[in-house]
Design an enzyme around this catalytic site. Structure first.
Site, PDB file in Angstrom:
ATOM      1  CB  ALA A  94      -4.142   9.670  23.524  1.00 52.79           C
TER       2      ALA A  94
ATOM      3  CG  ASP B 200      -0.989  11.549  22.435  1.00 48.80           C
ATOM      4  OD1 ASP B 200      -0.777  12.346  23.374  1.00 48.80           O
ATOM      5  OD2 ASP B 200      -0.682  10.339  22.485  1.00 48.80           O
TER       6      ASP B 200
ATOM      7  CG  ASP C  83      -2.012  -1.027   1.135  1.00 48.61           C
ATOM      8  OD1 ASP C  83      -2.475  -1.293   0.014  1.00 48.61           O
ATOM      9  OD2 ASP C  83      -2.408  -1.571   2.185  1.00 48.61           O
TER      10      ASP C  83
ATOM     11  CD  GLU D 224      -3.434   8.287   7.238  1.00 47.22           C
ATOM     12  OE1 GLU D 224      -2.397   8.552   6.587  1.00 47.22           O
ATOM     13  OE2 GLU D 224      -3.859   7.140   7.368  1.00 47.22           O
TER      14      GLU D 224
HETATM   15  P1  NAD Z   1       4.066   1.561   6.310  1.00 43.03           P
HETATM   16  O1  NAD Z   1       4.694   0.895   5.156  1.00 43.03           O
HETATM   17  O2  NAD Z   1       4.647   1.361   7.665  1.00 43.03           O
HETATM   18  O3  NAD Z   1       2.513   1.189   6.268  1.00 43.03           O
HETATM   19  C1  NAD Z   1       1.890   0.930   7.390  1.00 43.03           C
HETATM   20  C2  NAD Z   1       0.857  -0.169   7.140  1.00 43.03           C
HETATM   21  O4  NAD Z   1      -0.335   0.479   6.762  1.00 43.03           O
HETATM   22  C3  NAD Z   1       1.156  -1.215   6.069  1.00 43.03           C
HETATM   23  O5  NAD Z   1       0.905  -2.490   6.598  1.00 43.03           O
HETATM   24  C4  NAD Z   1       0.148  -0.903   4.965  1.00 43.03           C
HETATM   25  O6  NAD Z   1      -0.291  -2.054   4.240  1.00 43.03           O
HETATM   26  C5  NAD Z   1      -0.970  -0.335   5.769  1.00 43.03           C
HETATM   27  N1  NAD Z   1      -1.882   0.515   5.022  1.00 43.03           N
HETATM   28  C6  NAD Z   1      -1.609   1.609   4.293  1.00 43.03           C
HETATM   29  N2  NAD Z   1      -2.724   2.089   3.756  1.00 43.03           N
HETATM   30  C7  NAD Z   1      -3.728   1.265   4.158  1.00 43.03           C
HETATM   31  C8  NAD Z   1      -5.122   1.255   3.944  1.00 43.03           C
HETATM   32  N3  NAD Z   1      -5.706   2.203   3.230  1.00 43.03           N
HETATM   33  N4  NAD Z   1      -5.847   0.286   4.512  1.00 43.03           N
HETATM   34  C9  NAD Z   1      -5.274  -0.681   5.273  1.00 43.03           C
HETATM   35  N5  NAD Z   1      -3.960  -0.711   5.531  1.00 43.03           N
HETATM   36  C10 NAD Z   1      -3.197   0.260   4.959  1.00 43.03           C
HETATM   37  O7  NAD Z   1       4.002   3.103   6.135  1.00 43.03           O
HETATM   38  P2  NAD Z   1       3.900   3.932   4.823  1.00 43.03           P
HETATM   39  O8  NAD Z   1       4.198   3.111   3.644  1.00 43.03           O
HETATM   40  O9  NAD Z   1       4.656   5.164   5.073  1.00 43.03           O
HETATM   41  O10 NAD Z   1       2.340   4.211   4.813  1.00 43.03           O
HETATM   42  C11 NAD Z   1       1.813   5.334   5.423  1.00 43.03           C
HETATM   43  C12 NAD Z   1       0.539   4.930   6.039  1.00 43.03           C
HETATM   44  O11 NAD Z   1       0.823   4.193   7.213  1.00 43.03           O
HETATM   45  C13 NAD Z   1      -0.269   6.112   6.512  1.00 43.03           C
HETATM   46  O12 NAD Z   1      -1.098   6.601   5.501  1.00 43.03           O
HETATM   47  C14 NAD Z   1      -1.023   5.546   7.685  1.00 43.03           C
HETATM   48  O13 NAD Z   1      -2.343   5.182   7.342  1.00 43.03           O
HETATM   49  C15 NAD Z   1      -0.284   4.298   8.071  1.00 43.03           C
HETATM   50  N6  NAD Z   1       0.112   4.417   9.467  1.00 43.03           N
HETATM   51  C16 NAD Z   1      -0.551   3.642  10.363  1.00 43.03           C
HETATM   52  C17 NAD Z   1      -0.275   3.760  11.718  1.00 43.03           C
HETATM   53  C18 NAD Z   1      -1.031   2.887  12.675  1.00 43.03           C
HETATM   54  O14 NAD Z   1      -1.809   2.043  12.213  1.00 43.03           O
HETATM   55  N7  NAD Z   1      -0.832   3.066  13.968  1.00 43.03           N
HETATM   56  C19 NAD Z   1       0.676   4.671  12.172  1.00 43.03           C
HETATM   57  C20 NAD Z   1       1.324   5.451  11.234  1.00 43.03           C
HETATM   58  C21 NAD Z   1       1.019   5.333   9.875  1.00 43.03           C
END
Ligand code: NAD
Length: 264
Positions: free
Chosen positions: A185, A150, A45, A123
């Protein structure tokens, strides 16, 4: 048809990229990294998010399709085993286009006349550079709450399964043109109070965040993180632009949710 391929950059993804490229050139499609009609993302993704931002200025003319080389992705839903089938589809069959809503974020800085505009596929998150985030939240012109905590996450429907889900936000079907505001949070006690539940806003209902004290913020747009200094306001709404995905076979959203989070 003109195509481009975005690879995650690891050996497996690069091998698949080269395989797809030679197949498509064999079918006499044209490689055009500047103005592709279709962008094939190979990786996860995250790779598709990179591809989206690379071609953000031609969303009307470009469709995306994702191959995953790791676990099943939300945007990257073709497996490496299906590459030949996918390539034949791309070369031979007219594809159906599905459009998904995007989030528009407009940031007004104190020392700039023009707003800065961003589009997010997943997002936008807002955190303070130091300490708690304190923001007045206005919805459709009316003050709603003063948030302390947060941070805040404003997601699209397809982004609702990403960061938003980790914040206990709802999973929203992408046919609902909407944005979701989820808390990170929040501080809730006798003095400070927030609604505590994620809010789903329809098209044309804007959400405005106005800093109370601090003016420097860590703002992310998908994978991109930008420190903004001197922020006056952050305006979020459903964007007029949409992202277009090429669909060669049905893969219903709820099946994708089940396969990603529950398993077979
Ligand atoms: P990354 O490669 O660490 O991706 C994080 C995870 O998010 C991966 O497993 C990816 O498959 C999943 N992901 C991304 N978009 C998704 C979607 N629309 N639905 C379900 N899973 C999805 O980080 P990156 O490549 O820099 O991706 C950035 C994304 O990571 C941000 O858009 C954010 O949504 C996500 N993210 C998630 C968290 C969390 O879940 N706590 C924290 C920070 C960022």
């Amino acid at each position: 048809m003109k195509f481009a391929i975005q690879s995650k950059g690891d050996i497996t993804s690069n091998d698949i990229k080269n395989q797809i490229m030679s197949y498509l050139l064999g079918f006499e499609l044209t490689l055009d990294e500047e103005e592709p009609d279709i962008v094939i993302s190979v990786g996860g993704d995250g790779t598709l998010l990179h591809a989206f931002h690379r071609y953000i200025n031609r969303l009307e003319h470009t469709t995306f399709v994702g191959v995953h080389t790791g676990h099943l992705g939300f945007y990257a839903d073709w497996t490496p085993d299906e590459v030949e089938k996918l390539v034949i589809h791309i070369a031979k069959t007219p594809f159906q286009v599905v459009e998904y809503p995007l989030l528009e974020v407009s940031i007004q800085l104190n020392d700039e006349d023009e707003e800065r505009h961003y589009l997010a596929l997943n997002e936008c998150t807002v955190k303070s550079s130091e300490g708690s985030l304190v923001m007045d939240v206005t919805i459709k012109g009316d003050h709603f709450e003063t948030f302390r905590g947060d941070g805040l996450c404003i997601s699209t429907p397809t982004g609702s399964t990403a960061y938003n889900k980790a914040l206990s936000g709802a999973i929203i079907h992408p046919s609902l043109a909407s944005i979701q505001l989820a808390e990170m949070a929040s501080i809730n006690n006798r003095v400070y109070r927030t609604v505590g539940s994620p809010l789903v806003l329809p098209q044309h209902h804007t959400c405005m965040l106005k800093p109370v004290n601090d003016v420097n913020f860590d703002i992310t747009i998908d994978h991109l993180s930008i420190i903004h200094k001197g922020v006056k306001s952050i305006h979020c709404r459903v964007a007029e632009e949409k992202v277009r995905f090429a669909r060669y076979r049905p893969f219903p959203f709820w099946v994708r949710v089940r396969e990603s989070f529950i398993g077979d």
